[in-house]
Design a protein around this motif. Structure first.
Motif, PDB file in Angstrom:
ATOM      1  N   LYS A   2      47.893 -14.554 -61.174  1.00 42.07           N
ATOM      2  CA  LYS A   2      48.527 -14.009 -59.983  1.00 42.07           C
ATOM      3  C   LYS A   2      47.686 -14.393 -58.782  1.00 42.07           C
ATOM      4  O   LYS A   2      46.459 -14.260 -58.800  1.00 42.07           O
ATOM      5  CB  LYS A   2      48.617 -12.481 -60.092  1.00 42.07           C
ATOM      6  N   THR A   3      48.348 -14.860 -57.722  1.00 43.56           N
ATOM      7  CA  THR A   3      47.656 -15.231 -56.494  1.00 43.56           C
ATOM      8  C   THR A   3      48.088 -14.316 -55.367  1.00 43.56           C
ATOM      9  O   THR A   3      49.290 -14.131 -55.131  1.00 43.56           O
ATOM     10  CB  THR A   3      47.946 -16.692 -56.112  1.00 43.56           C
ATOM     11  N   LEU A   4      47.106 -13.730 -54.681  1.00 44.78           N
ATOM     12  CA  LEU A   4      47.368 -12.813 -53.574  1.00 44.78           C
ATOM     13  C   LEU A   4      46.646 -13.309 -52.336  1.00 44.78           C
ATOM     14  O   LEU A   4      45.491 -13.736 -52.410  1.00 44.78           O
ATOM     15  CB  LEU A   4      46.890 -11.406 -53.920  1.00 44.78           C
ATOM     16  N   ILE A   5      47.320 -13.257 -51.204  1.00 43.61           N
ATOM     17  CA  ILE A   5      46.712 -13.653 -49.936  1.00 43.61           C
ATOM     18  C   ILE A   5      46.365 -12.394 -49.152  1.00 43.61           C
ATOM     19  O   ILE A   5      47.200 -11.513 -48.969  1.00 43.61           O
ATOM     20  CB  ILE A   5      47.655 -14.549 -49.118  1.00 43.61           C
ATOM     21  N   VAL A   6      45.135 -12.316 -48.712  1.00 42.11           N
ATOM     22  CA  VAL A   6      44.651 -11.127 -48.001  1.00 42.11           C
ATOM     23  C   VAL A   6      45.217 -11.109 -46.584  1.00 42.11           C
ATOM     24  O   VAL A   6      44.979 -12.029 -45.801  1.00 42.11           O
ATOM     25  CB  VAL A   6      43.112 -11.103 -47.968  1.00 42.11           C
ATOM     26  N   GLY A   7      45.969 -10.078 -46.275  1.00 43.11           N
ATOM     27  CA  GLY A   7      46.532  -9.922 -44.940  1.00 43.11           C
ATOM     28  C   GLY A   7      45.652  -9.067 -44.060  1.00 43.11           C
ATOM     29  O   GLY A   7      44.574  -8.610 -44.454  1.00 43.11           O
ATOM     30  N   GLU A   8      46.120  -8.828 -42.844  1.00 48.78           N
ATOM     31  CA  GLU A   8      45.338  -8.053 -41.882  1.00 48.78           C
ATOM     32  C   GLU A   8      45.041  -6.657 -42.396  1.00 48.78           C
ATOM     33  O   GLU A   8      43.952  -6.125 -42.193  1.00 48.78           O
ATOM     34  CB  GLU A   8      46.096  -7.974 -40.557  1.00 48.78           C
ATOM     35  N   ASN A   9      46.028  -6.038 -43.062  1.00 45.05           N
ATOM     36  CA  ASN A   9      45.836  -4.678 -43.562  1.00 45.05           C
ATOM     37  C   ASN A   9      44.958  -4.608 -44.801  1.00 45.05           C
ATOM     38  O   ASN A   9      44.517  -3.525 -45.178  1.00 45.05           O
ATOM     39  CB  ASN A   9      47.191  -4.039 -43.869  1.00 45.05           C
ATOM     40  N   ASP A  10      44.724  -5.758 -45.453  1.00 45.08           N
ATOM     41  CA  ASP A  10      43.891  -5.780 -46.651  1.00 45.08           C
ATOM     42  C   ASP A  10      42.444  -6.154 -46.365  1.00 45.08           C
ATOM     43  O   ASP A  10      41.565  -5.926 -47.194  1.00 45.08           O
ATOM     44  CB  ASP A  10      44.452  -6.799 -47.663  1.00 45.08           C
ATOM     45  N   PHE A 143      48.538  -2.652 -49.015  1.00 43.23           N
ATOM     46  CA  PHE A 143      48.722  -1.585 -48.036  1.00 43.23           C
ATOM     47  C   PHE A 143      50.166  -1.106 -47.949  1.00 43.23           C
ATOM     48  O   PHE A 143      51.106  -1.888 -48.049  1.00 43.23           O
ATOM     49  CB  PHE A 143      48.277  -2.042 -46.641  1.00 43.23           C
ATOM     50  N   ALA A 144      50.302   0.199 -47.744  1.00 44.05           N
ATOM     51  CA  ALA A 144      51.577   0.809 -47.396  1.00 44.05           C
ATOM     52  C   ALA A 144      51.306   1.860 -46.336  1.00 44.05           C
ATOM     53  O   ALA A 144      50.266   2.525 -46.374  1.00 44.05           O
ATOM     54  CB  ALA A 144      52.237   1.446 -48.612  1.00 44.05           C
ATOM     55  N   PRO A 145      52.187   2.028 -45.366  1.00 44.28           N
ATOM     56  CA  PRO A 145      52.011   3.121 -44.397  1.00 44.28           C
ATOM     57  C   PRO A 145      51.762   4.424 -45.137  1.00 44.28           C
ATOM     58  O   PRO A 145      52.344   4.675 -46.194  1.00 44.28           O
ATOM     59  CB  PRO A 145      53.345   3.134 -43.651  1.00 44.28           C
ATOM     60  N   ALA A 146      50.899   5.268 -44.581  1.00 44.64           N
ATOM     61  CA  ALA A 146      50.448   6.450 -45.313  1.00 44.64           C
ATOM     62  C   ALA A 146      50.398   7.675 -44.413  1.00 44.64           C
ATOM     63  O   ALA A 146      50.167   7.573 -43.197  1.00 44.64           O
ATOM     64  CB  ALA A 146      49.069   6.194 -45.919  1.00 44.64           C
ATOM     65  N   LEU A 147      50.607   8.836 -45.030  1.00 42.89           N
ATOM     66  CA  LEU A 147      50.446  10.106 -44.324  1.00 42.89           C
ATOM     67  C   LEU A 147      48.967  10.412 -44.186  1.00 42.89           C
ATOM     68  O   LEU A 147      48.189  10.177 -45.110  1.00 42.89           O
ATOM     69  CB  LEU A 147      51.142  11.227 -45.091  1.00 42.89           C
ATOM     70  N   CYS A 148      48.570  10.969 -43.048  1.00 43.96           N
ATOM     71  CA  CYS A 148      47.165  11.258 -42.786  1.00 43.96           C
ATOM     72  C   CYS A 148      46.775  12.681 -43.183  1.00 43.96           C
ATOM     73  O   CYS A 148      45.587  13.006 -43.244  1.00 43.96           O
ATOM     74  CB  CYS A 148      46.863  11.027 -41.313  1.00 43.96           C
ATOM     75  N   HIS A 149      47.754  13.534 -43.417  1.00 52.24           N
ATOM     76  CA  HIS A 149      47.515  14.900 -43.893  1.00 52.24           C
ATOM     77  C   HIS A 149      48.805  15.395 -44.523  1.00 52.24           C
ATOM     78  O   HIS A 149      49.814  14.672 -44.545  1.00 52.24           O
ATOM     79  CB  HIS A 149      47.059  15.821 -42.753  1.00 52.24           C
ATOM     80  N   ARG A 150      48.804  16.612 -45.039  1.00 51.57           N
ATOM     81  CA  ARG A 150      49.941  17.095 -45.814  1.00 51.57           C
ATOM     82  C   ARG A 150      50.403  18.461 -45.343  1.00 51.57           C
ATOM     83  O   ARG A 150      49.688  19.170 -44.646  1.00 51.57           O
ATOM     84  CB  ARG A 150      49.582  17.178 -47.301  1.00 51.57           C
ATOM     85  N   GLY A 157      57.198  21.112 -40.205  1.00 46.12           N
ATOM     86  CA  GLY A 157      56.320  20.782 -39.108  1.00 46.12           C
ATOM     87  C   GLY A 157      55.825  19.367 -39.021  1.00 46.12           C
ATOM     88  O   GLY A 157      56.280  18.465 -39.737  1.00 46.12           O
ATOM     89  N   LEU A 158      54.868  19.175 -38.118  1.00 46.83           N
ATOM     90  CA  LEU A 158      54.405  17.854 -37.723  1.00 46.83           C
ATOM     91  C   LEU A 158      53.421  17.264 -38.718  1.00 46.83           C
ATOM     92  O   LEU A 158      52.471  17.924 -39.139  1.00 46.83           O
ATOM     93  CB  LEU A 158      53.747  17.931 -36.343  1.00 46.83           C
ATOM     94  N   VAL A 159      53.683  16.013 -39.076  1.00 46.08           N
ATOM     95  CA  VAL A 159      52.799  15.245 -39.953  1.00 46.08           C
ATOM     96  C   VAL A 159      52.586  13.881 -39.307  1.00 46.08           C
ATOM     97  O   VAL A 159      53.548  13.237 -38.878  1.00 46.08           O
ATOM     98  CB  VAL A 159      53.381  15.077 -41.362  1.00 46.08           C
ATOM     99  N   VAL A 160      51.337  13.437 -39.251  1.00 43.60           N
ATOM    100  CA  VAL A 160      51.000  12.138 -38.675  1.00 43.60           C
ATOM    101  C   VAL A 160      50.912  11.103 -39.794  1.00 43.60           C
ATOM    102  O   VAL A 160      50.271  11.348 -40.822  1.00 43.60           O
ATOM    103  CB  VAL A 160      49.659  12.197 -37.919  1.00 43.60           C
ATOM    104  N   ALA A 161      51.552   9.954 -39.582  1.00 43.25           N
ATOM    105  CA  ALA A 161      51.463   8.838 -40.524  1.00 43.25           C
ATOM    106  C   ALA A 161      50.918   7.621 -39.796  1.00 43.25           C
ATOM    107  O   ALA A 161      51.175   7.429 -38.597  1.00 43.25           O
ATOM    108  CB  ALA A 161      52.825   8.524 -41.129  1.00 43.25           C
ATOM    109  N   ALA A 162      50.150   6.798 -40.515  1.00 46.00           N
ATOM    110  CA  ALA A 162      49.577   5.577 -39.945  1.00 46.00           C
ATOM    111  C   ALA A 162      50.390   4.378 -40.379  1.00 46.00           C
ATOM    112  O   ALA A 162      50.766   4.256 -41.544  1.00 46.00           O
ATOM    113  CB  ALA A 162      48.122   5.420 -40.380  1.00 46.00           C
ATOM    114  N   LYS A 163      50.647   3.477 -39.450  1.00 46.68           N
ATOM    115  CA  LYS A 163      51.470   2.299 -39.736  1.00 46.68           C
ATOM    116  C   LYS A 163      50.664   1.127 -40.277  1.00 46.68           C
ATOM    117  O   LYS A 163      51.229   0.230 -40.915  1.00 46.68           O
ATOM    118  CB  LYS A 163      52.198   1.843 -38.471  1.00 46.68           C
ATOM    119  N   ASN A 164      49.362   1.092 -39.997  1.00 47.86           N
ATOM    120  CA  ASN A 164      48.539  -0.025 -40.450  1.00 47.86           C
ATOM    121  C   ASN A 164      47.191   0.496 -40.940  1.00 47.86           C
ATOM    122  O   ASN A 164      46.848   1.665 -40.734  1.00 47.86           O
ATOM    123  CB  ASN A 164      48.355  -1.062 -39.339  1.00 47.86           C
ATOM    124  N   ALA A 165      46.452  -0.372 -41.589  1.00 44.63           N
ATOM    125  CA  ALA A 165      45.195   0.045 -42.228  1.00 44.63           C
ATOM    126  C   ALA A 165      44.158   0.493 -41.218  1.00 44.63           C
ATOM    127  O   ALA A 165      43.424   1.453 -41.451  1.00 44.63           O
ATOM    128  CB  ALA A 165      44.656  -1.101 -43.086  1.00 44.63           C
TER     129      ALA A 165
END
Length: 324
Positions: A2-10, A143-150, A157-165
């Motif tokens: 398997k070959t993977l190319i490292v992107g900006e988020n990785d 990478f996948a966009p992720a929640l910063c808290h739960r 209520g309000l939950v913050v998610a990050a779009k990039n690493a």
């Protein structure tokens, strides 16, 4: 192979961590074996586990195909093209998105009734960003966009998610340093003796999905600090604004019950038979406001958020009618 190319988020992470996130159910012992047998190459050169990856690096893995599921996080990613996102977005920019999670929605799968990821908050975030062309799992190795808290399932209520690493790493640090202030509204039985105050106790996780609060330290307990302010009272119920100094599991629900002020509708840390007859099937609690209180000398990708505050329309909270 398997070959993977490292992107900006990785970029910027260790090679072994990159591989762990890019594979599915790969035991750490077997991963170490692959390194020993020189089954891992970066740009055609054998590398060790501690190698820090750069954007554009080509990682070649001579390991069994059974460990590749195309998810990037060790789990099954839903088909985002088939999900119609229903997301209440309070704020959004190129780095973060702040959502208003409804009552009854899990933040992640595996945290309640085995719901698939498409019906969770993070699944909705993925689908929303996919529909806008901001996220494509096929173009990301790990990478996948992720929640910063739960939030609990039945807490709105309000939950913050990050779009990039980069934003995710910085948001995690902001939360760790308590630069993100989170405020809650709740309706409780009774009225505290003072209009505002700070409650201190000790919380112990029981291992059964619940916690127990003590007035003194017990083995493996952690201190909890909860600030409150009484906003309104109708004689039997009080409307509180609550701020968390510490952020433990079920802290507000368990701590206020311990202090003698159980939440309206609370079923886990209080008896709510009468509340159910009034129409409340879950706790009257909402994470209604967040504020970025960054220091004046703060430098970082998210410095532009300093002093910004975001909130939901409190008129949409069902328990507010008790104080009209």
């Amino acid at each position: 192979m398997k070959t993977l190319i490292v992107g900006e988020n990785d970029a910027g992470q260790r090679l072994d961590r990159f591989i762990s996130k890019a594979t599915v159910n790969l035991p750490s012992s077997l991963l170490h074996k692959y390194f020993r047998k020189k089954c891992v190459r970066v740009n055609g050169v054998h590398e060790d586990a501690a190698r820090i990856l750069d954007r554009g690096d080509v990682v070649t893995l001579y390991i069994s195909d059974e460990f590749f599921g195309g998810t990037g996080d060790g789990g099954a990613r839903p088909d985002l093209s088939k999900i119609k996102p229903r997301l209440d977005v309070v704020y959004e920019d190129g780095n973060i998105i702040i959502c208003d999670k409804p009552v009854g929605m899990l933040v992640h799968s595996g945290e309640g009734d085995g719901a698939d990821e498409s019906r969770t908050l993070i699944g909705q975030v993925w689908a929303y960003l996919y529909s806008r062309g901001e996220y494509d799992p096929e173009r990301e190795s790990t990478f996948a966009p992720a929640l910063c808290h739960r939030l609990d399932r039945n807490t709105r209520g309000l939950v913050v998610a990050a779009k990039n690493a980069r934003a995710l790493r910085e948001m995690n640090e902001i939360i760790k340093r308590r630069y993100l202030k989170k405020y809650y509204l709740c309706a409780v039985h009774g009225t505290p003796d003072t209009q505002s105050g700070t409650l201190r106790a000790y919380l112990l996780r029981t291992g059964s999905g619940q916690v127990k609060v003590y007035g003194h330290p017990v083995r493996e307990s952690k201190e909890i600090i909860t600030e409150y302010r009484v906003l309104k009272s109708n004689g039997s119920l009080s409307l509180l604004e609550v701020g968390l100094v510490t952020g433990r599991t079920h802290q507000i629900r368990a701590h206020l019950e311990f202090a003698g002020y159980p939440l309206l509708g609370e079923g886990k840390y209080g008896k709510n038979e009468a509340d159910r007859r009034r129409g409340y099937k879950s706790q009257a609690l909402a994470a209604y406001r967040v504020r970025f209180s960054l220091p004046k000398d703060y430098v970082g990708e998210l410095a532009y958020l300093s002093g910004r505050e975001f909130s939901i329309d409190t008129r949409t909270l069902d328990f507010m009618k008790e104080f009209e």
